[in-house]
Enzyme design. Structure first.
Site, PDB file in Angstrom:
ATOM      1  N   ASP A  53       0.877  -1.167   0.000  1.00  0.00           N
ATOM      2  CA  ASP A  53       0.000   0.000   0.000  1.00  0.00           C
ATOM      3  C   ASP A  53       0.920   1.224   0.000  1.00  0.00           C
ATOM      4  OD1 ASP A  53      -1.616   2.137   0.634  1.00  0.00           O
ATOM      5  OD2 ASP A  53      -2.464   1.214   2.455  1.00  0.00           O
TER       6      ASP A  53
ATOM      7  N   ASP B  44      -5.768   7.594  -5.419  1.00  0.00           N
ATOM      8  CA  ASP B  44      -5.977   9.018  -5.082  1.00  0.00           C
ATOM      9  C   ASP B  44      -6.823   9.148  -3.799  1.00  0.00           C
ATOM     10  OD1 ASP B  44      -6.061  11.762  -5.317  1.00  0.00           O
ATOM     11  OD2 ASP B  44      -7.385  11.811  -7.063  1.00  0.00           O
TER      12      ASP B  44
ATOM     13  N   SER C 225      -2.359   5.320 -14.267  1.00  0.00           N
ATOM     14  CA  SER C 225      -3.329   5.140 -15.371  1.00  0.00           C
ATOM     15  C   SER C 225      -3.825   3.709 -15.585  1.00  0.00           C
ATOM     16  CB  SER C 225      -2.778   5.648 -16.717  1.00  0.00           C
ATOM     17  OG  SER C 225      -2.880   7.053 -16.802  1.00  0.00           O
TER      18      SER C 225
HETATM   19  N1  AR6 Z   1      -1.179   1.470  -3.188  1.00  0.00           N
HETATM   20  C1  AR6 Z   1      -0.609   1.175  -4.377  1.00  0.00           C
HETATM   21  N2  AR6 Z   1      -1.308   1.052  -5.525  1.00  0.00           N
HETATM   22  C2  AR6 Z   1      -2.638   1.211  -5.451  1.00  0.00           C
HETATM   23  C3  AR6 Z   1      -3.318   1.510  -4.247  1.00  0.00           C
HETATM   24  C4  AR6 Z   1      -2.531   1.632  -3.068  1.00  0.00           C
HETATM   25  N3  AR6 Z   1      -3.080   1.927  -1.882  1.00  0.00           N
HETATM   26  N4  AR6 Z   1      -4.651   1.605  -4.518  1.00  0.00           N
HETATM   27  C5  AR6 Z   1      -4.805   1.365  -5.831  1.00  0.00           C
HETATM   28  N5  AR6 Z   1      -3.603   1.119  -6.404  1.00  0.00           N
HETATM   29  P1  AR6 Z   1      -6.108   4.169 -10.069  1.00  0.00           P
HETATM   30  P2  AR6 Z   1      -5.648   5.724 -12.548  1.00  0.00           P
HETATM   31  C6  AR6 Z   1      -3.271   0.830  -7.804  1.00  0.00           C
HETATM   32  O1  AR6 Z   1      -7.455   3.772 -10.571  1.00  0.00           O
HETATM   33  O2  AR6 Z   1      -5.908   4.542 -13.399  1.00  0.00           O
HETATM   34  C7  AR6 Z   1      -8.946   8.330  -9.385  1.00  0.00           C
HETATM   35  O3  AR6 Z   1     -10.324   8.482  -9.229  1.00  0.00           O
HETATM   36  C8  AR6 Z   1      -4.345   0.222  -8.662  1.00  0.00           C
HETATM   37  O4  AR6 Z   1      -4.442  -1.178  -8.417  1.00  0.00           O
HETATM   38  O5  AR6 Z   1      -5.956   4.587  -8.673  1.00  0.00           O
HETATM   39  O6  AR6 Z   1      -4.451   6.591 -12.865  1.00  0.00           O
HETATM   40  C9  AR6 Z   1      -8.258   9.649  -9.733  1.00  0.00           C
HETATM   41  O7  AR6 Z   1      -8.857  10.730  -9.048  1.00  0.00           O
HETATM   42  C10 AR6 Z   1      -3.806   0.528 -10.052  1.00  0.00           C
HETATM   43  O8  AR6 Z   1      -2.844  -0.452 -10.438  1.00  0.00           O
HETATM   44  O9  AR6 Z   1      -5.482   5.392 -10.990  1.00  0.00           O
HETATM   45  C11 AR6 Z   1      -8.451   9.729 -11.217  1.00  0.00           C
HETATM   46  O10 AR6 Z   1      -9.722  10.246 -11.534  1.00  0.00           O
HETATM   47  C12 AR6 Z   1      -3.057   1.850  -9.865  1.00  0.00           C
HETATM   48  O11 AR6 Z   1      -2.975   2.054  -8.454  1.00  0.00           O
HETATM   49  C13 AR6 Z   1      -8.364   8.279 -11.666  1.00  0.00           C
HETATM   50  O12 AR6 Z   1      -8.723   7.511 -10.531  1.00  0.00           O
HETATM   51  C14 AR6 Z   1      -3.730   3.055 -10.496  1.00  0.00           C
HETATM   52  O13 AR6 Z   1      -5.138   2.938 -10.387  1.00  0.00           O
HETATM   53  C15 AR6 Z   1      -6.951   7.910 -12.049  1.00  0.00           C
HETATM   54  O14 AR6 Z   1      -6.951   6.620 -12.589  1.00  0.00           O
END
Ligand code: AR6
Length: 180
Positions: free
Chosen positions: A13, A37, A126
């Protein structure tokens, strides 16, 4: 695996990372959201949102453009800073997808160096809500970070994966790159 010695992959995490800066996969509004986020804002507390509001008012009234990065405090998390970057939305970015995603990594690393950081942790930008295919995203992320480190920056870079399967996808993509 023949990965660059200063690039390390871990399952975990990102909010728990005890590094100088963690990177947030934010959106242009900088006002929080779902995915990593939302987790970062919840773990860090309201100080992060307060600073994001200030950045919007003073620097980016229209929102943070895709591929750029800005830094705030990390609030209650162990890291010192959060570097917020906006990844491309895969079904909208067209031919610009690879360069925009690479720019997220490069801009975040430049920001980290500007803050005096020696270590920084990235999520897989992303590849969640924004739908970027993971293997392609892995190649772009790795090549961008490696090229930056090869400019001579003294930094340790961690890729933090929420799921073990994602780490495996990235590892496979990277070892394929290093073989070719
Ligand atoms: N630690 C590490 N990785 C994580 C965690 C964590 N705690 N939680 C999720 N991931 P995403 P995006 C991973 O959807 O695609 C938001 O609403 C997850 O498994 O968080 O860039 C923003 O406000 C995935 O592999 O980001 C934007 O609107 C990675 O983080 C939008 O999502 C990215 O997933 C951005 O989308």
């Amino acid at each position: 695996m023949n990965t660059h010695p200063d690039i390390l992959l871990k399952v975990g995490d990102i909010t728990k990372e005890n590094v100088c800066a963690i990177v947030n996969a934010a959106n242009y509004s900088l006002m929080g959201g779902g995915g990593v986020d939302g987790t970062i804002h919840r773990a860090g507390g309201s100080q992060i949102l307060d600073e994001c509001r200030k950045i919007r008012q003073e620097q980016y009234p229209e929102g943070l453009p895709t591929g750029k990065a800005v830094a705030t405090t990390a609030g209650k998390m162990p890291a010192q800073y959060v570097i917020h970057t906006v990844g491309p939305i895969y079904h909208q970015c067209g031919q610009a997808c690879p360069s925009l995603l690479a720019s997220c990594y490069t801009s975040s690393l430049q920001t980290a160096v500007g803050l005096g950081c020696k270590d920084v942790s990235f999520p897989a930008i992303s590849t969640g809500i924004y739908g970027y295919p993971k293997e392609e995203a892995a190649r772009i992320a790795y090549e961008a970070v490696k090229a930056f480190l090869e400019e001579g920056h003294d930094l340790k870079v961690y890729f933090i994966f929420h799921h073990f399967d994602d780490k495996e996808i990235f590892e496979r993509a990277i070892s394929k790159l290093e073989r070719d």
